[in-house]
Design an enzyme around this catalytic site. Structure first.
Site, PDB file in Angstrom:
ATOM      1  N   ASP A  70     -29.788   8.204  -9.484  1.00  0.00           N
ATOM      2  CA  ASP A  70     -29.142   7.692 -10.694  1.00  0.00           C
ATOM      3  C   ASP A  70     -28.566   6.300 -10.465  1.00  0.00           C
ATOM      4  O   ASP A  70     -28.557   5.779  -9.347  1.00  0.00           O
ATOM      5  CB  ASP A  70     -28.069   8.663 -11.205  1.00  0.00           C
ATOM      6  CG  ASP A  70     -27.029   9.029 -10.143  1.00  0.00           C
ATOM      7  OD1 ASP A  70     -27.008   8.398  -9.063  1.00  0.00           O
ATOM      8  OD2 ASP A  70     -26.256   9.965 -10.383  1.00  0.00           O
ATOM      9  N   ASN A 139     -17.032  17.453 -13.156  1.00  0.00           N
ATOM     10  CA  ASN A 139     -17.302  18.239 -14.370  1.00  0.00           C
ATOM     11  C   ASN A 139     -18.578  19.076 -14.219  1.00  0.00           C
ATOM     12  O   ASN A 139     -19.101  19.595 -15.197  1.00  0.00           O
ATOM     13  CB  ASN A 139     -17.424  17.317 -15.594  1.00  0.00           C
ATOM     14  CG  ASN A 139     -18.544  16.296 -15.434  1.00  0.00           C
ATOM     15  OD1 ASN A 139     -19.251  16.290 -14.420  1.00  0.00           O
ATOM     16  ND2 ASN A 139     -18.716  15.446 -16.431  1.00  0.00           N
ATOM     17  N   HIS A 141     -21.516  17.900 -13.167  1.00  0.00           N
ATOM     18  CA  HIS A 141     -22.766  17.162 -13.394  1.00  0.00           C
ATOM     19  C   HIS A 141     -23.584  17.029 -12.103  1.00  0.00           C
ATOM     20  O   HIS A 141     -23.062  17.134 -10.992  1.00  0.00           O
ATOM     21  CB  HIS A 141     -22.523  15.805 -14.066  1.00  0.00           C
ATOM     22  CG  HIS A 141     -21.993  14.715 -13.193  1.00  0.00           C
ATOM     23  ND1 HIS A 141     -21.395  13.596 -13.702  1.00  0.00           N
ATOM     24  CD2 HIS A 141     -21.966  14.541 -11.851  1.00  0.00           C
ATOM     25  CE1 HIS A 141     -21.040  12.796 -12.714  1.00  0.00           C
ATOM     26  NE2 HIS A 141     -21.374  13.351 -11.582  1.00  0.00           N
ATOM     27  N   GLU A 146     -25.053  15.164 -17.496  1.00  0.00           N
ATOM     28  CA  GLU A 146     -23.694  15.544 -17.851  1.00  0.00           C
ATOM     29  C   GLU A 146     -23.673  16.914 -18.533  1.00  0.00           C
ATOM     30  O   GLU A 146     -24.727  17.415 -18.969  1.00  0.00           O
ATOM     31  CB  GLU A 146     -23.110  14.484 -18.809  1.00  0.00           C
ATOM     32  CG  GLU A 146     -22.999  13.091 -18.211  1.00  0.00           C
ATOM     33  CD  GLU A 146     -21.816  12.942 -17.243  1.00  0.00           C
ATOM     34  OE1 GLU A 146     -21.353  13.946 -16.663  1.00  0.00           O
ATOM     35  OE2 GLU A 146     -21.379  11.784 -17.062  1.00  0.00           O
TER      36      GLU A 146
HETATM   37  C1  GLP Z   1     -21.405  10.679  -9.312  1.00  0.00           C
HETATM   38  C2  GLP Z   1     -22.926  10.498  -9.280  1.00  0.00           C
HETATM   39  C3  GLP Z   1     -23.620  11.670  -8.666  1.00  0.00           C
HETATM   40  C4  GLP Z   1     -22.791  12.133  -7.511  1.00  0.00           C
HETATM   41  C5  GLP Z   1     -21.554  12.804  -8.062  1.00  0.00           C
HETATM   42  C6  GLP Z   1     -20.549  13.165  -7.008  1.00  0.00           C
HETATM   43  O1  GLP Z   1     -20.873  10.277 -10.519  1.00  0.00           O
HETATM   44  N1  GLP Z   1     -23.492  10.260 -10.566  1.00  0.00           N
HETATM   45  O2  GLP Z   1     -24.914  11.320  -8.267  1.00  0.00           O
HETATM   46  O3  GLP Z   1     -23.531  13.045  -6.727  1.00  0.00           O
HETATM   47  O4  GLP Z   1     -20.976  12.022  -9.078  1.00  0.00           O
HETATM   48  O5  GLP Z   1     -20.031  12.019  -6.415  1.00  0.00           O
HETATM   49  P1  GLP Z   1     -19.212  12.025  -5.072  1.00  0.00           P
HETATM   50  O6  GLP Z   1     -20.136  12.448  -4.003  1.00  0.00           O
HETATM   51  O7  GLP Z   1     -18.717  10.614  -4.897  1.00  0.00           O
HETATM   52  O8  GLP Z   1     -18.097  13.021  -5.247  1.00  0.00           O
END
Ligand code: GLP
Length: 251
Positions: A70, A139, A141, A146
């Site tokens: 992403d 949340n 996702h 989302e």
């Molecule tokens: C982010 C990204 C995801 C990521 C998730 C967790 O917003 N869009 O690809 O895996 O949220 O992020 P983190 O590993 O920093 O907790």
């Protein structure tokens, strides 16, 4: 309750090593694998460990293929904290991955349809995703899929949830308008052969438990993972602390 293949690790370092070793094993048995890698904070330790495993001569990361999970729309490699910058500087660069083995979204391209088409065509050209390494949003996702995303969503541009916009500020040292993202969609993720969800820290305990103990529910995108036959959950003790005992007793 559905049985889940869980790897329970003492701390983040052990967790990262366990995930890296698993990814290395999958690469060893799939020389033409396509990996879909999340950016974010969670996988960084595993990606660094993978680079070390390659340096020790135990895996070749340069022959397999990569599609970025992403990106924040409006941000590109030059923006510190973008997915492209994080992945290039912490993984693709240090691992010496050839440029033509990587497809990542360019969040600066106003032609988002082209960006989507290119990523999805790359996935198709490699016979689908072999392994997706995922983090979980606060949340529930996955990537930028989302809450409310259909499991038929192949990928493309999405409006970011309020939680994602707020939590997302942690990646940046200056303010960016975080309104939309571009992502590989649930349809392509859930068609992957292997799905690894990695989570660490107490802050993830509640959302991990919620997603792993409910029936699949579009309100919690990660709740689709446990019904996937190739799903593996990698946690440290803090992130596992909300799970019921019967789920982790064999871990
Ligand atoms: C982010 C990204 C995801 C990521 C998730 C967790 O917003 N869009 O690809 O895996 O949220 O992020 P983190 O590993 O920093 O907790």
């Amino acid at each position: 309750m559905r049985k889940i293949n869980i790897s329970l690790n003492e701390n983040y370092e052990d967790l990262s090593m366990a995930v890296a070793n698993r990814i290395a094993a999958i690469i060893q048995s799939n020389p033409a694998a396509l990996l879909c890698l999340a950016a974010g904070d969670t996988p960084l330790g595993a990606l660094r460990a993978l680079v070390d495993i390659q340096a020790a001569g135990h895996v070749n990361l340069r022959n397999v293929w990569y599609v970025g999970l992403d990106e924040w729309l409006g941000l590109g490699y030059q923006d510190k904290g973008s997915c492209a910058q994080i992945m290039q500087d912490s993984f693709y660069g240090p691992a010496g991955i050839p440029l033509d083995h990587v497809s990542v979204f360019n969040g600066l391209d106003p032609d988002t349809a082209i960006q989507t088409t290119q990523a999805l065509a790359f996935i198709t050209a490699h016979g689908g995703i072999t392994l997706a390494l995922l983090g979980i949003g606060m949340n529930g996702h996955l990537g930028f899929n989302e809450p409310g995303t259909s499991i038929d969503f192949p990928g493309g541009v999405v409006n970011l949830a309020e939680t994602t916009r707020t939590v997302g500020t942690k990646y940046f040292d200056k303010p960016f308008p975080l309104e939309r993202g571009i992502t590989v969609g649930l349809r392509n993720l859930l068609a992957a052969r292997h799905l690894i969800l990695m989570a660490n820290g107490e802050k993830k305990a509640a959302i991990v438990a919620a997603c792993m103990t409910t029936q699949p529910d579009s309100a919690l995108p990660a709740s689709w993972l446990p019904v996937h036959p190739g799903f593996e959950l990698y946690l440290d003790r803090a992130a596992a602390s909300g799970l019921p005992d019967q789920l982790i007793k064999h871990a």
